[in-house]
Write an enzyme that holds these catalytic residues in place. Structure first.
Site, short mmCIF file in Angstrom:
data_model
loop_
_atom_site.label_atom_id
_atom_site.label_comp_id
_atom_site.label_asym_id
_atom_site.label_seq_id
_atom_site.Cartn_x
_atom_site.Cartn_y
_atom_site.Cartn_z
N ASP A 1 1.03 -1.23 -0.08
CA ASP A 1 0.07 -0.05 0.07
C ASP A 1 1.02 1.18 0.00
O ASP A 1 1.60 1.48 1.04
CB ASP A 1 -0.78 0.01 1.18
N HIS A 2 1.10 1.92 -1.17
CA HIS A 2 2.05 2.88 -1.41
C HIS A 2 2.11 4.00 -0.26
O HIS A 2 3.01 4.55 -0.06
CB HIS A 2 2.50 3.20 -2.64
N HIS B 1 -5.85 2.96 1.16
CA HIS B 1 -4.94 4.00 1.80
C HIS B 1 -5.79 4.68 2.93
O HIS B 1 -5.03 4.99 4.01
CB HIS B 1 -4.91 4.97 0.71
N GLU C 1 -7.19 14.60 -4.92
CA GLU C 1 -6.60 14.65 -6.21
C GLU C 1 -7.18 15.61 -7.43
O GLU C 1 -8.32 15.86 -7.17
CB GLU C 1 -6.72 13.26 -6.61
O1 LIG Z 1 -3.63 3.90 -5.28
C1 LIG Z 1 -3.86 4.90 -5.75
O2 LIG Z 1 -3.26 6.08 -5.37
C2 LIG Z 1 -3.43 7.31 -6.30
C3 LIG Z 1 -3.15 8.56 -5.56
O3 LIG Z 1 -1.53 8.25 -5.01
P1 LIG Z 1 -1.17 9.58 -4.64
O4 LIG Z 1 0.10 8.87 -3.72
O5 LIG Z 1 -0.61 10.39 -5.45
O6 LIG Z 1 -1.69 10.25 -3.53
C4 LIG Z 1 -4.73 7.42 -7.14
O7 LIG Z 1 -4.58 8.26 -8.04
C5 LIG Z 1 -5.07 6.04 -7.70
O8 LIG Z 1 -6.57 6.11 -8.43
C6 LIG Z 1 -4.97 4.95 -6.55
O9 LIG Z 1 -5.10 3.71 -7.52
#
Ligand SMILES: O=C1O[C@H](COP(=O)(O)O)[C@@H](O)[C@H](O)[C@H]1O
Ligand SMILES: NC(=O)C1=CN([C@@H]2O[C@H](COP(=O)(O)OP(=O)(O)OC[C@H]3O[C@@H](n4cnc5c(N)ncnc54)[C@H](OP(=O)(O)O)[C@@H]3O)[C@@H](O)[C@H]2O)C=CC1
Length: 511
Positions: free
Chosen positions: A185-186, A248, A224
């Site tokens: 989960d990045h 997230h 976003e």
């Molecule tokens: O996992 C995801 O995350 C991105 C947003 O990541 P971020 O690090 O830029 O906040 C999201 O755009 C995407 O839809 C989703 O699959």
């Protein structure tokens, strides 16, 4: 990245090495780690994709990706050669056994040259529908039989509901044990998310206050500005609830809410996070509408330019009922958090790209001392995750030189102002290489998160009326504001109206 030490020699197979994730995140992360001098002398990266490429062409693609997305520059041709000599490529379809024999040949050849334990990692940067096949073929081919460690790194989405996730997990576990599975989960790789633990458990200032007696509410925002981009196929079936909330947002919630772990060890931390999910209040079908808001973006203006409605994006159904925005009011029903609302929101095409956690402390007693007009601003701890990284503590203080006038001030610490911090994938890949699972998702977290999300999803799927709409470039639909207004709250910062003076942490007397 919890500790910095030189990793042991390893081989890493990247399935999906010709794809977007590899290009934008994985190769740059490997180069960043190489530049940070924490990769061993001996490591091998085998890229796998269906596209036919020579090793030289693959290495050139790696170079393009590093030049475009790495936080470090290539300083010389000698340095580049030293890095890129570790990369090999093999073209193969994931269903094809011959491909696995080739991979095995390349890896064994590399391992034969070394008198060390053979460690193997497999990164699945491919569609989740292929995970089970790869996992099964890794076992059948003997590739998953390393004499050192073997590890599997997988990306979300892990299933599209609890049942599908459970089935996938069952299949993967035929080859890999839980301790060998690194579910990315990045968000957990982001510097300031990892910092939450330290802020909470290394400061005597916060820990005594971190509960329902002193905290009024918590807000978690991941907004976003981008729309659905080129991911219509995936996104239109997923929606914001599955795409962002299931993983997230709930991960951020767990980091804020968990009890202090008995030790700073992976298992103890996972245990505490899992308890948070178990304590999340479940809503009955008739309550979802009261606690959750979902919406889809209409056309609007972003940076002065018109952008299309979600339904007019390429690849999206004209009648799509998929939500691109979710807001919710959650409760963690345990002694620490009794009746504290946790407001979460996420959406595409919103006014700003920002990831932030706001902890609002309870007001001073009304009508007493400095709050006699009942207009003191609340104390706030703001944890900024992206694009700013840092913390701000908002306080009230006397305005200099005036007659007892009070003004909000803020003390600020910036985490990324002086130097660029490691990118999430860099930290996570490094952790997988050294075998630290702390910032990866345990299966129990995945399962409980789905169990929490599934009933909401089911209800929404049956209730088209639940879908609201918002103009692109705004902070979401009116209902998302009403969700907080019911409790006398409002989304920060629009609600505060405060323009506080900033006291920089490095100007404080103890620095
Ligand atoms: O996992 C995801 O995350 C991105 C947003 O990541 P971020 O690090 O830029 O906040 C999201 O755009 C995407 O839809 C989703 O699959
Ligand atoms: N891109 C991103 O930022 C993120 C992606 N993810 C996840 O990562 C995974 C990969 O995403 P992404 O890189 O964007 O996808 P892409 O579509 O860009 O790439 C897919 C990759 O898989 C390979 N592939 C597809 N089918 C096969 C097959 N049958 N045999 C062998 N290789 C195959 C493709 O190889 P070839 O083209 O050569 O056939 C390509 O390298 C997905 O699960 C996605 O959800 C998660 C978070 C962020």
């Amino acid at each position: 990245m919890t500790q910095t030490r030189m990793a042991d020699p390893f081989s890493l197979v990247i399935f999906g090495a010709t794809g977007d994730l590899a290009k934008r995140k994985l190769f740059p992360a490997m180069f960043n780690l190489f530049k940070s001098r924490i990769l061993p002398d001996h490591f091998l990266i085998v890229g796998v994709g269906r596209s036919i490429r020579t090793v030289d062409a693959f290495r050139q693609a790696v170079r393009n990706s590093v030049e475009n997305y790495s936080r470090f520059q290539i300083d010389s041709e000698a340095e580049w050669s030293e890095f890129v000599r570790h990369f090999q490529y093999t073209s193969s379809d994931i269903h094809d056994d011959q491909g696995y024999r080739e991979m095995k040949g390349i890896i064994e050849e590399h391992e034969k040259q070394l008198e060390v334990t053979f460690n193997r990692l497999f990164y699945l940067a491919i569609a989740p529908g292929l995970f089970a096949t790869v996992s099964q073929k890794l076992k059948a081919s003997g590739l998953a039989a390393a004499n050192g460690y073997k590890r599997l790194i997988i990306e979300k989405p892990i299933g599209h509901d609890y049942e599908s996730a459970r089935e996938l997990n069952k299949q993967i576990k035929r080859t890999f044990e839980e301790e060998e599975i690194y579910r990315i989960d990045h968000y957990l790789g982001k510097e300031m998310i990892q910092n939450i633990e330290v802020i909470r458990f290394a400061n005597s200032l916060f820990e005594p206050l971190w509960n329902h007696r002193y905290i009024e509410s918590v807000q978690i925002t991941a907004s976003e500005t981008v729309g659905v981009e080129e991911r219509a196929n995936y996104y239109d079936r997923a929606g914001a609830l599955r795409d962002m909330v299931q993983n997230h947002l709930l991960q951020m919630l767990m980091m804020v809410c968990m009890e202090p772990p008995s030790r700073l060890k992976t298992e103890a931390i996972h245990d505490e996070k899992i308890k948070v999910l178990r304590s999340l209040r479940r809503y009955g079908e008739d309550e979802v509408g009261k606690y959750f808001v979902r919406a889809q973006y209409r056309e609007g203006k972003m940076n002065g330019k018109r952008v299309p409605a979600y339904r007019d994006e390429p690849g999206i159904d004209k009648n799509s009922m998929t939500e691109t925005f979710v807001a919710a009011k959650l409760y963690v029903d345990n002694l620490r958090w009794a009746e504290v609302p946790f407001y979460i929101r996420t959406g595409k095409r919103m006014a700003e790209k920002v990831t932030k956690i706001i902890v609002q402390f309870k007001d001073m007693p009304k009508n007493l001392y400095f709050n006699r007009d009942n207009d003191l601003k609340p104390n706030i701890l703001e944890i900024s995750i992206h694009p700013e990284e840092g913390i701000k503590l908002f306080l009230n203080a006397k305005k200099p030189g005036t007659d007892n006038q009070i003004t909000p001030i803020a003390m600020e610490y910036c985490n990324n102002c002086e130097e660029e911090t490691p990118e999430a994938y860099e930290s996570l890949i490094y952790d997988a290489i050294i075998g630290d699972q702390t910032y990866f998702t345990h299966w129990a977290e995945v399962a409980l998160a789905w169990k929490f999300i599934d009933p909401v999803r089911r209800l929404w799927d049956q209730d088209p009326q639940s879908l609201q709409f918002y103009d692109s470039g705004t902070w979401g639909p009116k209902k998302a504001h009403e969700l907080l207004a019911q409790e006398g709250h409002g989304w920060w910062p629009q609600y505060s109206g405060a323009q506080p003076e900033i006291i920089k942490a490095n100007e404080l007397p103890f620095k």
